[in-house]
Enzyme design. Structure first.
Site, PDB file in Angstrom:
ATOM      1  N   GLY A  55       3.308  -8.621  -4.974  1.00  0.00           N
ATOM      2  CA  GLY A  55       3.556  -9.815  -5.792  1.00  0.00           C
ATOM      3  C   GLY A  55       3.025  -9.535  -7.175  1.00  0.00           C
ATOM      4  O   GLY A  55       3.288  -8.479  -7.737  1.00  0.00           O
ATOM      5  N   GLU A  56       2.239 -10.451  -7.695  1.00  0.00           N
ATOM      6  CA  GLU A  56       1.670 -10.275  -9.028  1.00  0.00           C
ATOM      7  C   GLU A  56       0.149 -10.411  -8.889  1.00  0.00           C
ATOM      8  O   GLU A  56      -0.354 -11.489  -8.611  1.00  0.00           O
ATOM      9  CB  GLU A  56       2.269 -11.326  -9.959  1.00  0.00           C
ATOM     10  N   SER A  57      -0.535  -9.293  -9.099  1.00  0.00           N
ATOM     11  CA  SER A  57      -1.972  -9.270  -8.791  1.00  0.00           C
ATOM     12  C   SER A  57      -2.787 -10.235  -9.647  1.00  0.00           C
ATOM     13  O   SER A  57      -3.761 -10.821  -9.168  1.00  0.00           O
ATOM     14  CB  SER A  57      -2.512  -7.847  -8.928  1.00  0.00           C
ATOM     15  N   CYS A  87       1.014  -2.776  -2.793  1.00  0.00           N
ATOM     16  CA  CYS A  87       1.359  -3.023  -4.195  1.00  0.00           C
ATOM     17  C   CYS A  87       0.335  -3.917  -4.885  1.00  0.00           C
ATOM     18  O   CYS A  87      -0.783  -3.479  -5.122  1.00  0.00           O
ATOM     19  CB  CYS A  87       2.774  -3.568  -4.257  1.00  0.00           C
ATOM     20  N   ARG A 114      -1.633  -0.221 -13.020  1.00  0.00           N
ATOM     21  CA  ARG A 114      -0.552  -1.181 -12.773  1.00  0.00           C
ATOM     22  C   ARG A 114       0.713  -0.752 -13.496  1.00  0.00           C
ATOM     23  O   ARG A 114       0.649  -0.117 -14.543  1.00  0.00           O
ATOM     24  CB  ARG A 114      -0.949  -2.572 -13.281  1.00  0.00           C
ATOM     25  N   ILE A 141       8.384  -1.309  -6.417  1.00  0.00           N
ATOM     26  CA  ILE A 141       8.827  -2.384  -7.301  1.00  0.00           C
ATOM     27  C   ILE A 141       7.749  -2.622  -8.347  1.00  0.00           C
ATOM     28  O   ILE A 141       6.671  -3.136  -8.027  1.00  0.00           O
ATOM     29  CB  ILE A 141       9.099  -3.683  -6.513  1.00  0.00           C
ATOM     30  N   HIS A 187       6.296  -0.807  -0.802  1.00  0.00           N
ATOM     31  CA  HIS A 187       6.495  -1.966   0.075  1.00  0.00           C
ATOM     32  C   HIS A 187       7.084  -1.526   1.417  1.00  0.00           C
ATOM     33  O   HIS A 187       8.307  -1.475   1.555  1.00  0.00           O
ATOM     34  CB  HIS A 187       7.470  -2.954  -0.575  1.00  0.00           C
ATOM     35  N   GLU A 189       7.265  -3.198   4.024  1.00  0.00           N
ATOM     36  CA  GLU A 189       7.823  -4.360   4.741  1.00  0.00           C
ATOM     37  C   GLU A 189       9.276  -4.620   4.363  1.00  0.00           C
ATOM     38  O   GLU A 189       9.935  -5.447   4.978  1.00  0.00           O
ATOM     39  CB  GLU A 189       6.957  -5.601   4.472  1.00  0.00           C
TER      40      GLU A 189
HETATM   41  N1  GLN Z   1       3.318  -5.190 -10.979  1.00  0.00           N
HETATM   42  C1  GLN Z   1       2.596  -5.984 -10.033  1.00  0.00           C
HETATM   43  C2  GLN Z   1       1.146  -6.172 -10.460  1.00  0.00           C
HETATM   44  O1  GLN Z   1       0.713  -5.558 -11.384  1.00  0.00           O
HETATM   45  C3  GLN Z   1       2.666  -5.404  -8.656  1.00  0.00           C
HETATM   46  C4  GLN Z   1       4.087  -5.311  -8.198  1.00  0.00           C
HETATM   47  C5  GLN Z   1       4.293  -5.526  -6.742  1.00  0.00           C
HETATM   48  O2  GLN Z   1       3.432  -5.999  -6.005  1.00  0.00           O
HETATM   49  N2  GLN Z   1       5.479  -5.212  -6.295  1.00  0.00           N
HETATM   50  O3  GLN Z   1       0.447  -6.922  -9.865  1.00  0.00           O
END
Ligand code: GLN
Length: 206
Positions: A55-57, A87, A114, A141, A187, A189
């Site tokens: 997701g987005e950390s 990720c 990242r 991703i 990923h 999953e």
């Molecule tokens: N770019 C996202 C981040 O910096 C990580 C991307 C992902 O979890 N697919 O958190």
């Protein structure tokens, strides 16, 4: 549902958590979502393993603090709760984030970068060996990679981007294991291959 099954909590505040749940259920685990503090110990009062999804950390980190989940989760991880982090989840674990002066849980002795493959071309698919697991599909991703890891961290996989002309065309560390923590840049999953999750459930059972 059954107390004899492994009880796996999946952090479900943001990102790609449902896919993890489906795979773990298909492998016979009991899965529950962690959305707030009272979810943390699961419906049977027990958590045997934790998934930190992609997701987005930065968003996940902020939500963890807002929800009061950050410190209790950090403590469980530091105390040995088996974790599968993908990720953004791997970014949450790393002791240091390259170019940033703040980390999150910081339970994994590693420096992670990242969006390491570049924002535009940073998504790609390949297949590669993961130690203990074998050849697996790897979907990246806007993925991070590990710039360096502590001497007691086991490198499970090194992968090059399959996009031509990228700065990350050489191999980089994309999967590591440190004690109870498995952290992946990609990923697992998002493909039908379940071997990474099987490996995680073995760690949970051990
Ligand atoms: N770019 C996202 C981040 O910096 C990580 C991307 C992902 O979890 N697919 O958190």
């Amino acid at each position: 549902m059954g107390i004899n099954k492994p009880q796996i909590g999946v952090l479900a505040v943001q990102g790609a958590f449902i896919e993890h749940e489906r795979i773990l259920q298909s492998l016979g685990a009991d899965v529950f979502e962690i959305r707030q503090l009272r979810d943390l110990d699961g419906p049977h009062g027990r958590i045997d393993g934790l998934v930190l999804p992609g997701g987005e950390s930065t968003v996940q980190g902020k939500l963890l603090h807002d929800l009061g989940l950050f410190e209790p989760l950090r403590e469980k991880i530091a105390n040995g709760l088996p974790v599968l982090a993908t990720c953004a989840g791997a970014i949450l674990l790393a002791e240091k984030i390259a170019g940033e002066n703040k980390a999150h849980f910081a339970t994994l002795p590693a420096i992670i970068r990242r969006n390491a493959y570049g924002r535009q071309l940073g998504s790609f698919f390949t297949e590669n060996e993961v130690a203990h697991v074998g050849k697996v599909p790897q979907t990246f991703i806007r993925a991070p990679f590990f710039e360096s890891v502590g001497s007691d961290v086991e490198v499970l996989s090194r992968t090059a981007s399959s996009n031509p002309g990228e700065s990350a065309a050489s191999e980089h560390i994309v999967a590591v294991k440190y004690k109870n923590q498995i952290a992946l840049s990609f990923h697992p999953e998002l493909n039908s291959d379940t071997s990474i999750h099987q490996y995680f459930l073995k760690l949970v059972a051990a």
